[in-house]
Design an enzyme around this catalytic site. Structure first.
Site, PDB file in Angstrom:
ATOM      1  N   SER A   7      33.991  38.850  48.792  1.00 24.31           N
ATOM      2  CA  SER A   7      32.570  38.670  48.503  1.00 24.31           C
ATOM      3  C   SER A   7      31.740  39.268  49.646  1.00 24.31           C
ATOM      4  CB  SER A   7      32.255  37.194  48.268  1.00 24.31           C
ATOM      5  OG  SER A   7      30.995  37.043  47.668  1.00 24.31           O
ATOM      6  N   ASP A  27      34.334  39.511  36.999  1.00 22.59           N
ATOM      7  CA  ASP A  27      33.445  39.191  38.109  1.00 22.59           C
ATOM      8  C   ASP A  27      32.054  39.708  37.769  1.00 22.59           C
ATOM      9  OD1 ASP A  27      32.120  38.802  40.485  1.00 22.59           O
ATOM     10  OD2 ASP A  27      33.704  39.629  41.751  1.00 22.59           O
ATOM     11  N   HIS A  36      35.158  36.106  40.083  1.00 26.28           N
ATOM     12  CA  HIS A  36      34.869  36.354  41.500  1.00 26.28           C
ATOM     13  C   HIS A  36      35.941  35.747  42.399  1.00 26.28           C
ATOM     14  CE1 HIS A  36      32.117  37.811  44.521  1.00 26.28           C
ATOM     15  NE2 HIS A  36      31.948  36.631  45.073  1.00 26.28           N
TER      16      HIS A  36
END
Length: 379
Positions: A241, A327, A359
């Site tokens: 991320s 995602d 994600h």
């Protein structure tokens, strides 16, 4: 903050407390609330009184102390509370907390048999001085059989969020116990943007992704690399991320510090990310606005100075890129763009794509694949 309404009066119970609340639970008699919150690289249990009942001004009191995370409040009975707790060597177990003095008693021992066959990692708290003269906490996790006379490869761990705590968590993806057991020293800095070090530190990352947070990362790995037991020729940087963004960004500015990168669901192109993410309210806040706002200095700085794609010309290091097909926070096009750039530049690179993951990596079999690929690449 914890904000309550008493009659027509709205009161911020944590207004004078320099922290960030995770979750809360009302006291049985309504005289206040319990909550957990990050503090100094851990997550602890707190309480705050309600002035409408006690007639006293709100005061925040920390109940627990220790190198662990109070993850969740399960229930309360009288002066005791049941919580779930983790640390970097132990998965969730239930504990009973004495609310008067913060002492704990372990209630469940689900994983004891497993731990009997595992050597535990040494987890050390260090502080380093950042480029702007601040003290930054860095977690250092050593292999279980650590020998200071030997040299070890080291991994800079870049936390996601970006405003999430790097605390005593236990994860089935980023598992420091597992990483260190394979012979790596993990360097995990509480860089700018993380809660638990005051609101100012927590907020400092917004609109400054490629600024002080990146200098914090490099300070952490440079300081630890001075140790004789760390092999300066075998340093890596890994993260997901915002941590994945950090890896892509560091790849363009690291000046040959690192020998390998691993980026999971990382932002590579801030402009195409803005055009595809489902979380526009957050992107607008952290980036400063849209990429076409030429009169917006904060946004223009983000999309020019802090955009990893603008530094690809400097890429010179092998990179493993991992991405989930579902995602929507950081859509899979980001990984495709980064991988294609690495391939066209002739860099050793690999793309691992999980079509059914989002994600995170939530399916057990995919988690096993992820770990095998992670260590195979590093080796």
């Amino acid at each position: 903050d914890i904000i309550v309404k008493i009659g027509d009066q709205i009161i911020n119970l944590t207004e004078n407390w320099d922290g960030t609340v995770n979750s809360f639970h009302w006291k049985g008699d309504g005289s206040g609330l319990y909550f957990n919150a990050p503090v100094d690289g851990t997550i602890q249990l707190f309480e705050v009184n309600l002035p409408g009942k006690s007639k006293k001004a709100p005061v925040v009191n920390q109940i627990t102390q220790g190198v662990f995370d109070v993850k969740s409040i399960v229930g309360i009975s009288g002066n005791t509370m049941v919580i779930s707790r983790t640390d970097m060597n132990h998965a969730d177990e239930l504990y009973m907390v004495n609310l008067a003095d913060g002492s704990m008693k372990q209630l469940t021992h689900i994983n004891d048999k497993v731990y009997e066959g595992l050597a535990m990692s040494k987890v050390e708290k260090r502080y380093v001085t950042t480029t702007d003269g601040k003290q930054m906490l860095v977690w250092v996790i050593y292999p279980p059989d650590f020998d200071p006379k030997k040299k070890y490869p080291a991994l800079l761990y870049c936390q996601g969020g970006p405003q999430s705590a790097l605390s005593q968590f236990y994860s089935f993806r980023w598992n420091f116990q597992l990483i260190s057991s394979q012979g790596y020293i993990v360097v995990a800095p509480n860089r700018r943007g993380m809660p638990g070090h005051g609101v100012e530190w927590n907020e400092a990352i917004s609109k400054d992704y490629g600024g002080q947070p990146m200098r914090d990362y490099l300070t952490a790995i440079d300081e630890l690399a001075k140790e004789p037991f760390i092999d300066k020729d075998r340093l890596g940087a890994v993260g997901a991320s915002f941590g994945g963004y950090s890896v892509f960004y560091l790849a363009g500015i690291h000046q040959k510090r690192f020998k390998s990168f691993i980026s999971h669901c990382g932002i590579f192109n801030m402009q195409s990310m803005y055009g595809t993410t489902e979380e526009l309210f957050f992107t607008n806040w952290d980036n400063g606005g849209a990429y076409w706002e030429n009169d917006n200095q904060a946004a223009m700085k983000t999309y020019s100075q802090f955009n990893p794609i603008n530094f690809v010309n400097n890429w010179d290091t092998p990179v493993l890129i991992i991405q989930g097909g579902k995602d929507y926070r950081v859509p899979y096009g980001q990984a495709m763009e980064a991988f294609q750039a690495a391939q066209l530049k002739g860099l050793k690179s690999r793309l691992i794509f999980f079509p059914q993951e989002n994600h995170w990596v939530l399916q057990a079999h995919n988690g096993l694949v992820w770990q095998h690929e992670f260590f195979k690449w590093l080796k």
